[in-house]
Design a protein around this motif. Sequence first.
Motif, PDB file in Angstrom:
ATOM      1  N   UNK A  36       0.797  -1.225   0.000  1.00 42.11           N
ATOM      2  CA  UNK A  36       0.000   0.000   0.000  1.00 42.11           C
ATOM      3  C   UNK A  36       0.830   1.276   0.000  1.00 42.11           C
ATOM      4  N   UNK A  37       2.147   1.169  -0.153  1.00 50.98           N
ATOM      5  CA  UNK A  37       2.986   2.354  -0.134  1.00 50.98           C
ATOM      6  C   UNK A  37       2.962   3.111  -1.454  1.00 50.98           C
ATOM      7  N   UNK A  38       3.711   4.207  -1.480  1.00 51.16           N
ATOM      8  CA  UNK A  38       3.839   5.017  -2.694  1.00 51.16           C
ATOM      9  C   UNK A  38       5.114   4.585  -3.409  1.00 51.16           C
ATOM     10  N   UNK A  39       4.982   3.649  -4.334  1.00 54.31           N
ATOM     11  CA  UNK A  39       6.143   3.038  -4.974  1.00 54.31           C
ATOM     12  C   UNK A  39       6.337   3.587  -6.384  1.00 54.31           C
ATOM     13  N   UNK A  40       7.592   3.742  -6.759  1.00 52.75           N
ATOM     14  CA  UNK A  40       7.901   4.190  -8.109  1.00 52.75           C
ATOM     15  C   UNK A  40       7.603   3.064  -9.094  1.00 52.75           C
ATOM     16  N   UNK A  41       6.956   3.405 -10.200  1.00 49.86           N
ATOM     17  CA  UNK A  41       6.587   2.416 -11.215  1.00 49.86           C
ATOM     18  C   UNK A  41       7.383   2.687 -12.487  1.00 49.86           C
ATOM     19  N   UNK A  42       8.056   1.656 -12.980  1.00 50.11           N
ATOM     20  CA  UNK A  42       8.782   1.747 -14.243  1.00 50.11           C
ATOM     21  C   UNK A  42       8.018   0.947 -15.299  1.00 50.11           C
ATOM     22  N   UNK A  43       8.070   1.400 -16.528  1.00 47.11           N
ATOM     23  CA  UNK A  43       7.389   0.695 -17.612  1.00 47.11           C
ATOM     24  C   UNK A  43       8.369   0.373 -18.730  1.00 47.11           C
ATOM     25  N   UNK A  44       8.000  -0.625 -19.536  1.00 49.40           N
ATOM     26  CA  UNK A  44       8.894  -1.093 -20.594  1.00 49.40           C
ATOM     27  C   UNK A  44       8.076  -1.822 -21.650  1.00 49.40           C
ATOM     28  N   UNK A  45       8.430  -1.601 -22.904  1.00 45.90           N
ATOM     29  CA  UNK A  45       7.778  -2.291 -24.017  1.00 45.90           C
ATOM     30  C   UNK A  45       8.520  -3.595 -24.309  1.00 45.90           C
ATOM     31  N   UNK A  46       7.766  -4.679 -24.495  1.00 49.61           N
ATOM     32  CA  UNK A  46       8.350  -5.982 -24.817  1.00 49.61           C
ATOM     33  C   UNK A  46       7.856  -6.420 -26.191  1.00 49.61           C
ATOM     34  N   UNK A  47       8.744  -6.668 -27.153  1.00 48.62           N
ATOM     35  CA  UNK A  47       8.315  -7.120 -28.488  1.00 48.62           C
ATOM     36  C   UNK A  47       7.916  -8.588 -28.445  1.00 48.62           C
ATOM     37  N   UNK A  48       6.732  -8.908 -28.970  1.00 45.16           N
ATOM     38  CA  UNK A  48       6.246 -10.293 -28.889  1.00 45.16           C
ATOM     39  C   UNK A  48       5.771 -10.821 -30.241  1.00 45.16           C
ATOM     40  N   UNK A  49       6.289 -10.293 -31.313  1.00 44.25           N
ATOM     41  CA  UNK A  49       5.829 -10.725 -32.632  1.00 44.25           C
ATOM     42  C   UNK A  49       6.528 -11.947 -33.191  1.00 44.25           C
ATOM     43  N   UNK A  50       7.238 -12.673 -32.327  1.00 43.35           N
ATOM     44  CA  UNK A  50       7.957 -13.842 -32.835  1.00 43.35           C
ATOM     45  C   UNK A  50       9.293 -13.433 -33.420  1.00 43.35           C
ATOM     46  N   UNK A  51       9.655 -14.010 -34.553  1.00 44.95           N
ATOM     47  CA  UNK A  51      10.963 -13.747 -35.144  1.00 44.95           C
ATOM     48  C   UNK A  51      10.815 -13.280 -36.583  1.00 44.95           C
ATOM     49  N   UNK A  52       9.673 -12.682 -36.904  1.00 44.90           N
ATOM     50  CA  UNK A  52       9.393 -12.285 -38.285  1.00 44.90           C
ATOM     51  C   UNK A  52      10.023 -10.953 -38.655  1.00 44.90           C
ATOM     52  N   UNK A  53      10.469 -10.169 -37.690  1.00 45.14           N
ATOM     53  CA  UNK A  53      11.000  -8.847 -37.970  1.00 45.14           C
ATOM     54  C   UNK A  53      12.351  -8.926 -38.683  1.00 45.14           C
ATOM     55  N   UNK A  54      12.633  -7.944 -39.521  1.00 48.21           N
ATOM     56  CA  UNK A  54      13.921  -7.854 -40.186  1.00 48.21           C
ATOM     57  C   UNK A  54      14.977  -7.456 -39.162  1.00 48.21           C
ATOM     58  N   UNK A  55      16.109  -8.146 -39.153  1.00 45.83           N
ATOM     59  CA  UNK A  55      17.112  -7.896 -38.125  1.00 45.83           C
ATOM     60  C   UNK A  55      18.482  -7.510 -38.675  1.00 45.83           C
ATOM     61  N   UNK A  56      18.651  -7.473 -40.012  1.00 47.44           N
ATOM     62  CA  UNK A  56      19.927  -7.048 -40.575  1.00 47.44           C
ATOM     63  C   UNK A  56      19.707  -6.205 -41.823  1.00 47.44           C
TER      64      UNK A  56
END
Length: 388
Positions: A235-255
Amino acid sequence: MYDLIIVGGGLRDLLLEEQPEKQEFQLFCSKKKIFRGISCGGALSPYALSCLDFELPEYLIERDISKVRIHFRELCTERQKDYRLALLVSRTAFDNFLLDKARETGIDIHLGEKVLNCEEREGCVEVKTSQNTYLAKFVLIAEGSEGTLKHNVRRHRDRRTEYDLALVSEVPEKDEVISSRFPDLIDIRFGITPGGYGWIFPHQGYYSVGVVGTAEYLEHPKEIMQAFLQTNGFSGDYQIHSHIIPVGGIKRKTVSSRILLSGDAAGFADAFLGEGIAYAVRSGQLAAEKVAELVLYDQRLGDLKEYEARCRQEFGNFLVSSLKLEKVMHRFPETSFRLALSRKEILDKYLDEVMINRSHKDYVRWLLLNFSLSEPASKMRSITEKNQ
């Protein structure tokens, strides 16, 4: 002209260069240590640990986990295994340890040189930073999912269905209280967010408490996070951090012709659990191996695409299957999670096959072959078979 510049390397605003004539690396940084808030539970899976070529020192290990407690609505089950499910570490301490491991090789380190852009030129890549301009034969971008440099390889697409959003807080608590409430176990709660779950991980002197879910459906993520904290007695006042996680598998271009992406920047994350550390480590290793081959043996530039093939071979099928499992489980949560929590062999099989043997595909097939299916579950079979 450097052979390789690495932007990120798991650390914010990090520049890494290689000098093959000395067969060593150099890191540029302005601080001795790194400190950052990151939405990570700090769990290293057996696969992540197997990717490291060194043992973790005891001081880094805050908890050695062999037990899991899983909830869905009013249902709850616990499973104790005779093998390790995860090690819990502080991400700040872990990242600084990796930095120290780099120092042991005798390299120069300078944090704080922010990379502004990198552009391919004829025969090289030009990297502009807040302090200088560098040239390299190759560049590896490892700055995480929220960086923009990856758009030098692939165009930006605002497809929120391909991303999860994670929020986390660190809640201080006495170790004796933590050990009593969560005796070397991790607590997972499904049904908290669309397409995701909530977690409570016991560290040393604090809990890692967080939620993760499909970004498209999280209209008020901080409210969900605050409600999750309060529901579980925080119940305290805690700092919240956020982050985006990519979940599209391995279809993205990587090179491209001279730039490689690794880790979250490449889109390598487990869609069901959100795990990314293991794939950041392993893809970074595969990228470095490929660049070394090109530099040392003067192979064709077209061979850089072999990095993508190696990633697919190493962990691509696992990431694709994790995405399918995530879609199946969360499309029919009442059927799937109630079934999973009511039959202990389902959870045991998941821990054995997925957590240890890294096989989502075999696990889903086993589920469909061994359990009678209701109408919603038969739809699960149809979706799964369609995506095989």
